[in-house]
Write an enzyme that holds these catalytic residues in place. Structure first.
Site, PDB file in Angstrom:
ATOM      1  CD  GLU A 184      -7.214  10.681  -1.687  1.00  0.00           C
ATOM      2  OE1 GLU A 184      -6.987   9.524  -2.083  1.00  0.00           O
ATOM      3  OE2 GLU A 184      -6.689  11.169  -0.676  1.00  0.00           O
ATOM      4  CG  ASP A 185      -7.047   5.769  -3.247  1.00  0.00           C
ATOM      5  OD1 ASP A 185      -7.208   6.809  -2.574  1.00  0.00           O
ATOM      6  OD2 ASP A 185      -6.168   4.932  -2.977  1.00  0.00           O
ATOM      7  CG  ASP A 188     -11.422   4.845   6.450  1.00  0.00           C
ATOM      8  OD1 ASP A 188     -12.564   4.931   6.930  1.00  0.00           O
ATOM      9  OD2 ASP A 188     -10.592   4.004   6.852  1.00  0.00           O
ATOM     10  CG  PHE A 222      -8.885  -2.706   4.271  1.00  0.00           C
ATOM     11  CD1 PHE A 222      -8.510  -1.473   4.782  1.00  0.00           C
ATOM     12  CD2 PHE A 222      -8.041  -3.350   3.382  1.00  0.00           C
ATOM     13  CE1 PHE A 222      -7.302  -0.890   4.415  1.00  0.00           C
ATOM     14  CE2 PHE A 222      -6.837  -2.778   3.006  1.00  0.00           C
ATOM     15  CZ  PHE A 222      -6.473  -1.547   3.525  1.00  0.00           C
ATOM     16  NE  ARG A 248       0.063   0.118  -4.215  1.00  0.00           N
ATOM     17  CZ  ARG A 248      -0.434   0.936  -3.291  1.00  0.00           C
ATOM     18  NH1 ARG A 248      -1.611   1.495  -3.472  1.00  0.00           N
ATOM     19  NH2 ARG A 248       0.236   1.204  -2.194  1.00  0.00           N
TER      20      ARG A 248
END
Ligand code: 5GP
Length: 185
Positions: free
Chosen positions: A105-106, A109, A158, A171
């Site tokens: 996973e990046d 949250d 964020f 990205r």
């Protein structure tokens, strides 16, 4: 693109991690993973699209054979808030029966996406399912599912870059930066 290409971008606040810091940390994680999975086959499952860069660098840091497969799920709309709704947009090509699966996973949250994904993958009869994430936000630390490999615990902002987007932008930024609150508040 790197930091120099986003200088003066008022939507970006500050750089959290440089490319060197990210790749260095992924190499440490890879060393740990390599030890833990010695003598076992390993299937890396990347979660599109955000985990593309993490997968590329983590997988190449492993000095052993691995298989890679991809899933696409939707959990976020075009904004910055979790919708809580998870939908499979692209499923795996691989049969998980008896396989050792490591989800790549990046960012985690709320952990909503991941909890759902873990339950889904565990129902397919794998030998094991673990999670590796580059970034983890504070709320995710209260999650019931254990995240075995964490790159960095970050504050509640964020972030974009290194695969992570804001409305499909950033990205391809090599570093990770925080988005200015004026963009989404
Ligand atoms: P969760 O379900 O854990 O709340 O959200 C997981 C997904 O939301 C991530 O895979 C990612 O796509 C998106 N997400 C959560 N936080 C961020 C963030 O700070 N930046 C970006 N670009 N995406 C995020």
């Amino acid at each position: 693109m790197d930091q120099t290409h986003v200088e003066g971008d008022l939507d970006l606040d500050q750089t959290l991690y440089t490319e060197e810091q990210i790749v260095g940390r992924l190499q440490e994680m890879a060393a740990e993973i390599q030890q833990d999975y010695e003598g076992k086959d390993l299937l890396l499952v990347g979660v599109l699209k955000g985990a593309v860069m993490v997968m590329a660098d983590l997988a190449r840091s492993l000095d052993r054979h691995v298989e890679m497969d991809w899933m696409a799920v939707s959990s976020y709309g075009s904004g910055t808030k979790s919708s809580g709704v998870v939908r499979i947009l692209k499923d795996l090509d691989t049969d998980l029966n008896g396989r050792h699966v490591l989800i790549v996973e990046d960012i985690i949250d709320t952990g909503l996406t991941l909890s759902w994904l873990i339950t889904n993958l565990r129902s397919r009869g794998p030998a094991s399912v673990e999670i590796a994430t580059l970034l983890r936000k504070p709320e995710a630390q209260q999650m019931e599912v254990e995240v075995k490999y964490v790159g960095f615990d970050i504050p509640n902002a964020f972030v974009v870059g290194y695969g992570l987007d804001y409305n499909e932008h950033y990205r391809n930024l090599r570093c990770i930066g925080t988005l200015s609150p004026h963009v989404y508040s």
